[in-house]
Motif scaffolding. Structure first.
Motif, PDB file in Angstrom:
ATOM      1  N   GLN A  66       0.927  -0.935  -0.212  1.00 28.69           N
ATOM      2  CA  GLN A  66      -0.244  -0.108   0.433  1.00 28.69           C
ATOM      3  C   GLN A  66       0.619   1.219  -0.304  1.00 28.69           C
ATOM      4  N   ASP A  67       1.906   1.453   0.362  1.00 29.36           N
ATOM      5  CA  ASP A  67       3.117   2.429   0.447  1.00 29.36           C
ATOM      6  C   ASP A  67       3.509   2.463  -0.898  1.00 29.36           C
ATOM      7  N   GLN A  68       2.866   3.608  -1.128  1.00 30.83           N
ATOM      8  CA  GLN A  68       3.893   3.743  -3.185  1.00 30.83           C
ATOM      9  C   GLN A  68       5.129   3.804  -3.333  1.00 30.83           C
ATOM     10  N   GLU A  69       5.911   4.578  -2.300  1.00 32.76           N
ATOM     11  CA  GLU A  69       7.170   4.374  -2.067  1.00 32.76           C
ATOM     12  C   GLU A  69       7.981   3.063  -2.332  1.00 32.76           C
ATOM     13  N   VAL A  70       7.397   2.201  -1.963  1.00 32.68           N
ATOM     14  CA  VAL A  70       8.022   0.315  -1.403  1.00 32.68           C
ATOM     15  C   VAL A  70       6.967   0.236  -3.162  1.00 32.68           C
ATOM     16  N   VAL A  71       6.173   0.475  -3.312  1.00 36.33           N
ATOM     17  CA  VAL A  71       5.815  -0.127  -4.688  1.00 36.33           C
ATOM     18  C   VAL A  71       6.599   0.246  -6.073  1.00 36.33           C
ATOM     19  N   GLN A  72       6.533   1.809  -5.518  1.00 40.19           N
ATOM     20  CA  GLN A  72       7.884   2.126  -6.767  1.00 40.19           C
ATOM     21  C   GLN A  72       8.558   1.218  -6.918  1.00 40.19           C
ATOM     22  N   ALA A  73       9.624   1.100  -5.756  1.00 41.69           N
ATOM     23  CA  ALA A  73      10.739   0.236  -5.445  1.00 41.69           C
ATOM     24  C   ALA A  73      10.936  -1.071  -6.301  1.00 41.69           C
TER      25      ALA A  73
END
Length: 94
Positions: A55-62
């Motif tokens: 759910q964390d977009q930064e993690v998703v992007q990484a």
């Protein structure tokens, strides 16, 4: 004296470095290419799955960035394999 006069093998022969890849792909080479393709495909699939679970977009992007890297590697290996296949088909049998 005779030992000093004997030619030493070239650096390329000692290190196993070849400026050009060999014209033939061995069975062992082709199996390793297949393994590399499988590893990168699996890593792409896992990255896609785990990105969908976050759910964390930064993690998703990484994670998506890592998946894209594996996709580029997959495409690169595949292009080398396809290029090698074309070269072998063009070579006359001896």
């Amino acid at each position: 004296m005779q030992q000093q006069q004997q030619q030493q093998p070239s650096t390329a022969q000692q290190t196993g470095y070849h400026p050009q890849p060999p014209a033939i792909v061995t069975v062992k080479d082709s199996l390793y290419f297949a393994d590399m393709l499988s590893w990168n495909l699996l890593a792409m699939k896992k990255a896609h799955f785990f990105a969908s679970q976050c759910q964390d977009q930064e993690v998703v992007q990484a994670i998506e960035k890592a998946g894209q890297m594996h996709q580029r590697h997959y495409q690169k290996v595949l292009s080398h394999v396809q290029g090698q296949n074309q070269m072998q088909q063009q070579m006359p049998l001896q």
